[in-house]
Design a protein around this motif. Sequence first.
Motif, PDB file in Angstrom:
ATOM      1  N   SER A 135     -23.188  17.103 -37.494  1.00  0.00           N
ATOM      2  CA  SER A 135     -23.653  15.925 -38.233  1.00  0.00           C
ATOM      3  C   SER A 135     -22.611  14.816 -38.175  1.00  0.00           C
ATOM      4  O   SER A 135     -21.410  15.067 -38.160  1.00  0.00           O
ATOM      5  CB  SER A 135     -23.956  16.264 -39.694  1.00  0.00           C
ATOM      6  OG  SER A 135     -22.775  16.582 -40.402  1.00  0.00           O
TER       7      SER A 135
ATOM      8  N   THR B 243     -22.044  11.014 -40.128  1.00  0.00           N
ATOM      9  CA  THR B 243     -22.481  10.056 -41.138  1.00  0.00           C
ATOM     10  C   THR B 243     -21.622   8.814 -41.073  1.00  0.00           C
ATOM     11  O   THR B 243     -20.393   8.906 -41.143  1.00  0.00           O
ATOM     12  CB  THR B 243     -22.401  10.656 -42.556  1.00  0.00           C
ATOM     13  OG1 THR B 243     -23.225  11.823 -42.625  1.00  0.00           O
ATOM     14  CG2 THR B 243     -22.871   9.649 -43.603  1.00  0.00           C
TER      15      THR B 243
ATOM     16  N   THR C  26     -27.144   8.566 -40.864  1.00  0.00           N
ATOM     17  CA  THR C  26     -26.772   9.917 -40.439  1.00  0.00           C
ATOM     18  C   THR C  26     -27.498  10.334 -39.170  1.00  0.00           C
ATOM     19  O   THR C  26     -28.627   9.927 -38.920  1.00  0.00           O
ATOM     20  CB  THR C  26     -27.083  10.931 -41.564  1.00  0.00           C
ATOM     21  OG1 THR C  26     -26.375  10.561 -42.747  1.00  0.00           O
ATOM     22  CG2 THR C  26     -26.662  12.335 -41.174  1.00  0.00           C
TER      23      THR C  26
ATOM     24  N   THR D 222     -25.212   4.330 -46.005  1.00  0.00           N
ATOM     25  CA  THR D 222     -24.966   5.436 -45.074  1.00  0.00           C
ATOM     26  C   THR D 222     -26.086   5.539 -44.038  1.00  0.00           C
ATOM     27  O   THR D 222     -27.226   5.140 -44.277  1.00  0.00           O
ATOM     28  CB  THR D 222     -24.853   6.782 -45.812  1.00  0.00           C
ATOM     29  OG1 THR D 222     -26.094   7.067 -46.475  1.00  0.00           O
ATOM     30  CG2 THR D 222     -23.724   6.738 -46.826  1.00  0.00           C
TER      31      THR D 222
END
Length: 211
Positions: A43, A45, A61, A59
């Motif tokens: 991941s 972000t 992602t 944010t």
Amino acid sequence: MKTIEKLMNLRLLAILFAALTIASCSDDDDAPGEEDELEVITSVTLQFTNNADPMDVITATAVDPDGEGIAELQVQGGIALAADTQYTLTFIILNALDPDDVEDIGEEILDEDDEHQFFFSFTDGAFDSPTGTGNISPATGAINYNDQDDNGNPVGLSTNWTTAATGTTMGTFTARLQHQPPVNETPVKTSTSTSEDGEPDFNLTFDLTIQ
């Protein structure tokens, strides 16, 4: 006599085979090591923090649940920023293949900052600073890096951005992490290296809205 000659020939063949095996092992020992492998990332972000209001954090992602598997990082949604606002962009980059041992890849990048650099591209006019379209193409584009490696070259774990003051912008924003380990002990990351040097750990493009 013929039996003795055969035995001697077999012994000579055995000696030659042993010598060749030893030489082959020696060559393997002398061979240069493989280049560093790309990071395993599940991941990424992006965090845009409003410099005037640290509680205002935007944010975006991307997720890859299988890490080194067939799937790639998949972008989840877009980036929506306010006009005429100063932001600091930072990253949370994780390897969570083992939920009991989540790795902070950001720390690895910091430890190996002389082998990594973030590059960016974005729609022209989206930002008052930096202006232009970023440093992926053309490679000479400006980026406001906040961090450097020990050689004085930019890293990009932290960058500054000021959105355009007027109008509504709808475009794209790309963040690319390039892995640039030395090749045959020769540095790849230099003051003139670009997003084409090395191999990408990730290359993510988000829809961008500024209004």
